[in-house]
Design a protein around this motif. Sequence first.
Motif, PDB file in Angstrom:
ATOM      1  N   VAL A 160       0.797  -1.177  -0.374  1.00 59.63           N
ATOM      2  CA  VAL A 160      -0.538   0.219  -0.541  1.00 59.63           C
ATOM      3  C   VAL A 160       1.006   1.181  -0.398  1.00 59.63           C
ATOM      4  O   VAL A 160       0.735   1.987  -0.967  1.00 59.63           O
ATOM      5  CB  VAL A 160      -0.473  -0.298   1.316  1.00 59.63           C
ATOM      6  N   ILE A 161       1.954   1.246   1.529  1.00 61.28           N
ATOM      7  CA  ILE A 161       2.808   2.808   1.027  1.00 61.28           C
ATOM      8  C   ILE A 161       3.293   2.413  -0.372  1.00 61.28           C
ATOM      9  O   ILE A 161       4.289   3.276  -0.640  1.00 61.28           O
ATOM     10  CB  ILE A 161       3.334   2.603   2.257  1.00 61.28           C
ATOM     11  N   TRP A 162       4.086   1.472  -0.944  1.00 60.82           N
ATOM     12  CA  TRP A 162       5.342   1.320  -2.235  1.00 60.82           C
ATOM     13  C   TRP A 162       4.144   2.359  -3.107  1.00 60.82           C
ATOM     14  O   TRP A 162       4.599   2.670  -4.311  1.00 60.82           O
ATOM     15  CB  TRP A 162       5.548   0.277  -2.387  1.00 60.82           C
ATOM     16  N   ALA A 163       3.225   1.993  -2.859  1.00 58.28           N
ATOM     17  CA  ALA A 163       2.247   2.320  -4.395  1.00 58.28           C
ATOM     18  C   ALA A 163       1.813   3.935  -4.370  1.00 58.28           C
ATOM     19  O   ALA A 163       1.701   4.487  -5.345  1.00 58.28           O
ATOM     20  CB  ALA A 163       0.616   1.495  -4.213  1.00 58.28           C
ATOM     21  N   TYR A 164       1.699   4.264  -2.794  1.00 56.98           N
ATOM     22  CA  TYR A 164       1.421   5.496  -2.494  1.00 56.98           C
ATOM     23  C   TYR A 164       2.907   6.603  -3.369  1.00 56.98           C
ATOM     24  O   TYR A 164       3.254   7.382  -3.946  1.00 56.98           O
ATOM     25  CB  TYR A 164       1.407   6.006  -1.054  1.00 56.98           C
ATOM     26  N   ALA A 165       3.340   5.632  -2.413  1.00 57.27           N
ATOM     27  CA  ALA A 165       5.440   6.499  -3.073  1.00 57.27           C
ATOM     28  C   ALA A 165       6.121   6.719  -4.340  1.00 57.27           C
ATOM     29  O   ALA A 165       5.917   7.553  -4.919  1.00 57.27           O
ATOM     30  CB  ALA A 165       6.260   5.693  -2.057  1.00 57.27           C
TER      31      ALA A 165
END
Length: 309
Positions: free
Chosen positions: A228-233
């Motif tokens: 999730v946070i990888w996709a955001y970053a």
Amino acid sequence: MSARIASPRFLALVGTVVLWASAFPAIRVGIDGLGVAALSFLRLLVAAVALLAVAPFAKVRLPRRGGLTLITLCGATGMTAYQVLLNWGEVHVEAGTASLLIAIAPVFSVLLGSLFLGERLTHNIVVGSVVALAGAAVVSLAEGTGGFSVSALVILAAAVVQGVYHFASKPLLRHYTGLEVATYAMVAGTLFALPLTPATWHATLHAPPGALASAAYLGLLPSALGFVIWAYAVARLPLAVSTAALYLVPPVALIASFIWLGEVPRPSALAGGAISVAGVILISRHKQNHNPANAPAVAGSEPQGAACA
């Protein structure tokens, strides 16, 4: 400058690196109490349930029928096979060393892209691949006694199937976000792992709390939250920045393994890992030349061959 470093996108990138690096020592803890089959299935199940719970809020779309073949391939290779092979290999290979071997996964995704997607096979790709594989050979020899370690070769097989995952996911990323692809693949991988249910049930009944906590941690944090946070970053940072951050996963995994498990890698393994990372960096220079560093990544996409645990 400090405000930029403290921005949500950079914090998300740092969090991704730390979570994916911490997965390697967490696997060692989980294997000791659950075994390979149960840890593999529980991690996939927890991650799939978590991603499905997030899906409505993240506006994850249902996949089209035309993408089901590639989604199936992604689930079978990058999720089910990868988890089983990595966990199996880490029975005898130290967590930090495993992270060094997994780091060469981009080599296989790039080579497969050259063979089947018509991507140009450049001098940097050829030389970088040879250098990275040579480094992996050094690491494998360091783990063996008089030859290649079988467990190290199993982890190299995990790197191969992860490379297949990123190769197969690339066409999907033209139509779906990185989070959507990860969700589809995680659910498919969980379905493929259903034959492990009996072994999982038996192992769970006798597993110590620490092993169960490790499985929950792996599923919720490195697998679900990590994606999730990888996709955001990666949707908000230049491709060169997000790709370069992935090179930090092995060294951070080495530090985490030392703190958590007291593992001290062999000097030859460290040397081989450095050689492998140098080869992967050489390959990435080709990709960055075709993707300007100041061009933002497509929303929700991910750099080809992104290495995760």
